[in-house]
Write a protein that holds these residues in place. Structure first.
Motif: not given
Length: 150
Positions: A40-48, A84-93
């Motif tokens: 199970l992972t967490q995907v986070e998409i950020y617009r800074i 797309a309109d985002w700056d960073f994507m983080i994937i982590q447990p």
């Protein structure tokens, strides 16, 4: 011609078993191991927020430093390149393993990261918008299909 007629009549079939492959015992079906669970992972998409890109990355680097001190891997960071309109994507447990929780708490304090509502207020300084979702992976299509009940 007589030989052809005898073959056609099946009279030479008595010799055939001598040239046939030896019979092998019936194979015992192999035990198929249970498929590995898909993490199970967490995907986070950020617009800074404007002008906060470097500060955001410095904050995430401190979070990764705490992970390292606790024996956990750093987050996977993806930097927007095109589209797309985002700056960073983080994937982590999605969850900290229970046996690593105390070590992560201690490392968090050691590197000076805020906790609780202070974490919420701090990270919000850097972001204009974000989304996060729980996912299963990384995996492959074949591995994920193997987890389906048949």
């Amino acid at each position: 011609m007589i030989k052809s007629a005898l073959i056609a009549a099946g009279l030479l079939t008595a010799v055939t078993p001598a040239f046939a492959k030896p019979k092998t015992p019936e194979a015992i079906p192999a035990v198929v191991p249970a498929p590995a669970p898909v993490p199970l992972t967490q995907v986070e998409i950020y617009r800074i927020a404007p002008g906060q890109h470097q500060a955001f990355l410095e904050f995430i680097a401190k979070c990764d430093e705490a992970n390292k001190l606790a024996g956990l891997p750093p987050r996977q960071l993806y930097v927007h390149s095109d589209g797309a309109d985002w700056d960073f994507m983080i994937i982590q447990p999605a969850h900290t393993p229970p046996e690593k929780a105390a070590a992560l708490d201690a490392a968090w304090d050691k590197v000076g990261l805020p906790s609780g509502s202070n974490f919420f207020f701090e990270i919000r300084k850097y972001i204009a918008e974000h989304t996060d979702t729980a996912t299963k992976g990384p995996t492959t299509a074949a591995d994920y299909l193997a987890t389906a009940s048949r």
